[in-house]
Design a protein around this motif. Sequence first.
Motif, PDB file in Angstrom:
ATOM      1  N   LYS A 118     -26.489  33.191  70.555  1.00 23.39           N
ATOM      2  CA  LYS A 118     -27.317  34.235  71.142  1.00 23.39           C
ATOM      3  C   LYS A 118     -28.766  34.080  70.693  1.00 23.39           C
ATOM      4  CE  LYS A 118     -27.673  39.265  71.351  1.00 23.39           C
ATOM      5  NZ  LYS A 118     -27.154  40.526  70.844  1.00 23.39           N
ATOM      6  N   VAL A 119     -29.692  34.267  71.628  1.00 20.99           N
ATOM      7  CA  VAL A 119     -31.103  34.388  71.282  1.00 20.99           C
ATOM      8  C   VAL A 119     -31.342  35.879  71.079  1.00 20.99           C
ATOM      9  CG1 VAL A 119     -33.487  34.049  72.008  1.00 20.99           C
ATOM     10  CG2 VAL A 119     -31.755  32.344  72.598  1.00 20.99           C
ATOM     11  N   GLU A 120     -31.536  36.277  69.835  1.00 18.95           N
ATOM     12  CA  GLU A 120     -31.676  37.693  69.512  1.00 18.95           C
ATOM     13  C   GLU A 120     -33.084  38.208  69.744  1.00 18.95           C
ATOM     14  OE1 GLU A 120     -30.291  37.648  65.466  1.00 18.95           O
ATOM     15  OE2 GLU A 120     -28.208  37.884  66.108  1.00 18.95           O
ATOM     16  N   ARG A 121     -34.066  37.320  69.628  1.00 17.46           N
ATOM     17  CA  ARG A 121     -35.460  37.750  69.774  1.00 17.46           C
ATOM     18  C   ARG A 121     -36.311  36.568  70.202  1.00 17.46           C
ATOM     19  NH1 ARG A 121     -39.062  37.554  65.565  1.00 17.46           N
ATOM     20  NH2 ARG A 121     -40.994  38.633  65.921  1.00 17.46           N
ATOM     21  N   CYS A 122     -37.186  36.818  71.157  1.00 17.01           N
ATOM     22  CA  CYS A 122     -38.172  35.821  71.579  1.00 17.01           C
ATOM     23  C   CYS A 122     -39.461  36.567  71.901  1.00 17.01           C
ATOM     24  CB  CYS A 122     -37.681  35.037  72.801  1.00 17.01           C
ATOM     25  SG  CYS A 122     -38.871  33.801  73.398  1.00 17.01           S
ATOM     26  N   GLU A 137     -42.142  33.212  68.557  1.00 15.81           N
ATOM     27  CA  GLU A 137     -41.320  33.598  67.409  1.00 15.81           C
ATOM     28  C   GLU A 137     -39.904  33.839  67.901  1.00 15.81           C
ATOM     29  OE1 GLU A 137     -43.280  37.032  65.868  1.00 15.81           O
ATOM     30  OE2 GLU A 137     -45.133  35.937  65.444  1.00 15.81           O
ATOM     31  N   LEU A 138     -38.958  33.085  67.351  1.00 20.43           N
ATOM     32  CA  LEU A 138     -37.566  33.139  67.796  1.00 20.43           C
ATOM     33  C   LEU A 138     -36.640  33.561  66.663  1.00 20.43           C
ATOM     34  CD1 LEU A 138     -37.701  29.731  69.624  1.00 20.43           C
ATOM     35  CD2 LEU A 138     -37.292  31.903  70.767  1.00 20.43           C
ATOM     36  N   THR A 139     -35.666  34.371  67.008  1.00 18.92           N
ATOM     37  CA  THR A 139     -34.552  34.668  66.117  1.00 18.92           C
ATOM     38  C   THR A 139     -33.305  34.287  66.891  1.00 18.92           C
ATOM     39  OG1 THR A 139     -35.766  36.487  65.116  1.00 18.92           O
ATOM     40  CG2 THR A 139     -33.389  36.436  64.743  1.00 18.92           C
ATOM     41  N   ILE A 140     -32.549  33.345  66.342  1.00 14.95           N
ATOM     42  CA  ILE A 140     -31.416  32.740  67.061  1.00 14.95           C
ATOM     43  C   ILE A 140     -30.183  32.780  66.182  1.00 14.95           C
ATOM     44  CG2 ILE A 140     -30.564  30.570  68.046  1.00 14.95           C
ATOM     45  CD1 ILE A 140     -33.546  29.925  68.638  1.00 14.95           C
ATOM     46  N   ARG A 141     -29.061  33.144  66.780  1.00 14.93           N
ATOM     47  CA  ARG A 141     -27.795  33.055  66.060  1.00 14.93           C
ATOM     48  C   ARG A 141     -27.034  31.865  66.611  1.00 14.93           C
ATOM     49  NH1 ARG A 141     -23.932  37.139  66.833  1.00 14.93           N
ATOM     50  NH2 ARG A 141     -25.620  38.607  66.654  1.00 14.93           N
ATOM     51  N   LEU A 142     -26.681  30.959  65.716  1.00 12.09           N
ATOM     52  CA  LEU A 142     -25.930  29.765  66.090  1.00 12.09           C
ATOM     53  C   LEU A 142     -24.442  30.092  66.184  1.00 12.09           C
ATOM     54  CD1 LEU A 142     -27.728  27.266  63.727  1.00 12.09           C
ATOM     55  CD2 LEU A 142     -28.138  27.593  66.163  1.00 12.09           C
ATOM     56  N   ILE A 143     -23.705  29.226  66.823  1.00  7.93           N
ATOM     57  CA  ILE A 143     -22.260  29.408  66.928  1.00  7.93           C
ATOM     58  C   ILE A 143     -21.645  29.487  65.540  1.00  7.93           C
ATOM     59  CG2 ILE A 143     -21.955  28.337  69.200  1.00  7.93           C
ATOM     60  CD1 ILE A 143     -21.287  25.721  67.706  1.00  7.93           C
ATOM     61  N   ASP A 144     -20.663  30.336  65.399  1.00  5.94           N
ATOM     62  CA  ASP A 144     -19.917  30.467  64.143  1.00  5.94           C
ATOM     63  C   ASP A 144     -20.798  30.764  62.942  1.00  5.94           C
ATOM     64  OD1 ASP A 144     -17.620  29.877  65.578  1.00  5.94           O
ATOM     65  OD2 ASP A 144     -17.747  27.743  65.140  1.00  5.94           O
ATOM     66  N   GLN A 145     -21.944  31.387  63.142  1.00  4.48           N
ATOM     67  CA  GLN A 145     -22.858  31.659  62.036  1.00  4.48           C
ATOM     68  C   GLN A 145     -23.158  33.157  62.002  1.00  4.48           C
ATOM     69  OE1 GLN A 145     -23.622  29.636  59.799  1.00  4.48           O
ATOM     70  NE2 GLN A 145     -25.452  30.336  58.810  1.00  4.48           N
ATOM     71  N   PRO A 146     -22.884  33.847  60.899  1.00  3.69           N
ATOM     72  CA  PRO A 146     -23.107  35.290  60.841  1.00  3.69           C
ATOM     73  C   PRO A 146     -24.575  35.679  60.693  1.00  3.69           C
ATOM     74  CG  PRO A 146     -22.291  34.517  58.733  1.00  3.69           C
ATOM     75  CD  PRO A 146     -22.273  33.336  59.666  1.00  3.69           C
ATOM     76  N   THR A 147     -25.390  34.802  60.119  1.00  3.95           N
ATOM     77  CA  THR A 147     -26.804  35.124  59.925  1.00  3.95           C
ATOM     78  C   THR A 147     -27.653  34.386  60.941  1.00  3.95           C
ATOM     79  OG1 THR A 147     -27.017  33.367  58.288  1.00  3.95           O
ATOM     80  CG2 THR A 147     -26.535  35.580  57.458  1.00  3.95           C
TER      81      THR A 147
END
Length: 161
Positions: A118-122, A137-147
């Motif tokens: 998921k792209v949480e913030r762009c 400025e990006l905040t991205i959640r990778l697969i299988d990653q909680p942070t």
Amino acid sequence: MTRTGAEIDVLFRRLGRDLLLSWAGTAGSFDDADLATNRRRGPRGSIVDADVATDLAQADQMLVNRLMTRRGELAPLGHPDYGSRHHELIGEPNTERNRNLVKLYILQALKDEPRIAKVERCVVRHEERPRDIVRVELTIRLIDQPTSLNLVVPVELGAGG
């Protein structure tokens, strides 16, 4: 949520490995890259070899490579949809409309990356100096990653606004 060693190993296998890139210039400048090298001792002295990106360093590099590659640039290699279209805006003024297009093109490029959950913030910000640079400025959640992973990418439009 705490991850077990086995879960972390699965994540790193899914992220993969790649040749490590070394970017010239200041931190956060992704304009000029070269292969990073690794010097190690060998049976006949020092051996210099290409270094490998793994784990979260590979995740950062994977995201930057996708964004810094022009969409269609890898078509001859069988990847016509890899990359971003924001490069089409080079030479355009730094206006709100063009910043919104930068955001759209970057989100489209990241949507095609299977290792992103998921792209949480762009957020695309106008830089005062120089006027032709926008800051993504990006905040991205990778697969299988909680942070989440934070990444800042400067995009040069090349025209004053």
